[in-house]
Write a protein that holds these residues in place. Structure first.
Motif, PDB file in Angstrom:
ATOM      1  N   THR A 203       0.837  -1.204   0.000  1.00  0.00           N
ATOM      2  CA  THR A 203       0.000   0.000   0.000  1.00  0.00           C
ATOM      3  C   THR A 203       0.868   1.250   0.000  1.00  0.00           C
ATOM      4  O   THR A 203       0.632   2.187  -0.774  1.00  0.00           O
TER       5      THR A 203
ATOM      6  N   GLY B 197      -2.978   8.405   2.627  1.00  0.00           N
ATOM      7  CA  GLY B 197      -2.211   7.248   3.083  1.00  0.00           C
ATOM      8  C   GLY B 197      -2.839   6.562   4.281  1.00  0.00           C
ATOM      9  O   GLY B 197      -2.826   5.332   4.377  1.00  0.00           O
TER      10      GLY B 197
ATOM     11  N   GLY C 175      -7.677   6.623  -1.573  1.00  0.00           N
ATOM     12  CA  GLY C 175      -6.983   5.815  -0.565  1.00  0.00           C
ATOM     13  C   GLY C 175      -7.684   4.493  -0.318  1.00  0.00           C
ATOM     14  O   GLY C 175      -7.038   3.447  -0.179  1.00  0.00           O
TER      15      GLY C 175
ATOM     16  N   VAL D  63       0.997   4.357  -2.609  1.00  0.00           N
ATOM     17  CA  VAL D  63       0.519   5.664  -2.148  1.00  0.00           C
ATOM     18  C   VAL D  63       1.572   6.759  -2.268  1.00  0.00           C
ATOM     19  O   VAL D  63       1.320   7.818  -2.848  1.00  0.00           O
TER      20      VAL D  63
ATOM     21  N   ALA E  56      -5.751   4.501   3.030  1.00  0.00           N
ATOM     22  CA  ALA E  56      -5.257   3.313   2.334  1.00  0.00           C
ATOM     23  C   ALA E  56      -4.778   2.262   3.330  1.00  0.00           C
ATOM     24  O   ALA E  56      -5.102   1.074   3.207  1.00  0.00           O
TER      25      ALA E  56
ATOM     26  N   LYS F 274       1.594  10.433  -4.155  1.00  0.00           N
ATOM     27  CA  LYS F 274       1.543  11.655  -3.342  1.00  0.00           C
ATOM     28  C   LYS F 274       2.596  12.666  -3.824  1.00  0.00           C
ATOM     29  O   LYS F 274       2.308  13.842  -4.015  1.00  0.00           O
TER      30      LYS F 274
END
Length: 199
Positions: free
Chosen positions: A91, A137, A188, A95, A140, A99
């Motif tokens: 993950t 994040g 997310g 992520v 997620a 970002k």
């Protein structure tokens, strides 16, 4: 396993689609105000304080809690602990590059730039970040953890809605705390579940 996973994934898909429809049909700033300032206007100061405290700690479902759970599982079932850790790692690998690449402003910077007269709700002890908003994040990580727990507890399919609810609460906390917009949370939720399914 199939029943619990199906329950979680159907609920997750319904959540993502419903949130996506709201995002598409509503202005970003208006939606954030609706979900924070307008929402809080319906509560007494005591109720707002209670929610501040609740969401301040609920957001940890996407921060420290996954690693606490993984550490606890090491004493119970190493394979399950590895599942949680690998899912969290996958993950994060999805992520954080997004970002950095997108670099979207968070609500604090967005409102300060475009709507300086709007004062966002501030929770004591929570520092508002300015950039790297998309995707969330914490959301997620929370969805990843809750999907892992659904798989681990698959013999008890009644736990799947509970785990889904906890993931949604974690996502909502990110909006409540004005750390993210709704679209960040939606993305997310998608990233966390997809990364975990890949693992």
């Amino acid at each position: 396993m199939k029943r619990a996973l199906t329950i979680f994934l159907v609920g997750w898909a319904a959540f993502v689609v419903a949130l996506l429809v709201v995002i598409v049909c509503t202005d970003q700033a208006a939606l954030h105000r609706l979900l924070t300032l307008d929402y809080l206007a319906h509560f007494s100061p005591a109720m707002v304080a209670a929610q501040d405290l609740f969401f301040k700690y609920a957001t940890e479902l996407g921060a420290s809690v996954p690693f606490v759970v993984a550490a606890g599982l090491l004493f119970y079932k190493v394979g399950d602990a590895l599942l949680v850790l690998l899912a969290q790692g996958a993950t994060a690998l999805l992520v954080y590059p997004v970002k950095m690449l997108v670099g979207a402003p968070r609500p604090s910077l967005f409102f300060a730039t475009h709507y300086p007269d709007v004062v966002l709700h501030q929770v004591d002890g929570v520092t508002l970040h300015a950039v790297n908003s998309f995707p969330s994040g914490h959301t997620a990580a929370a969805f990843s953890l809750m999907l892992c727990l659904t798989l681990i507890c698959s013999r008890r399919s009644w736990t799947a809605p509970l785990f889904l609810l906890l993931a949604v609460v974690a996502g909502w906390s990110r909006i409540y705390l004005s750390q993210h917009f709704a679209e960040d949370v939606c993305a997310g939720a998608v990233v966390g579940v997809v990364a975990t399914l890949l693992v």
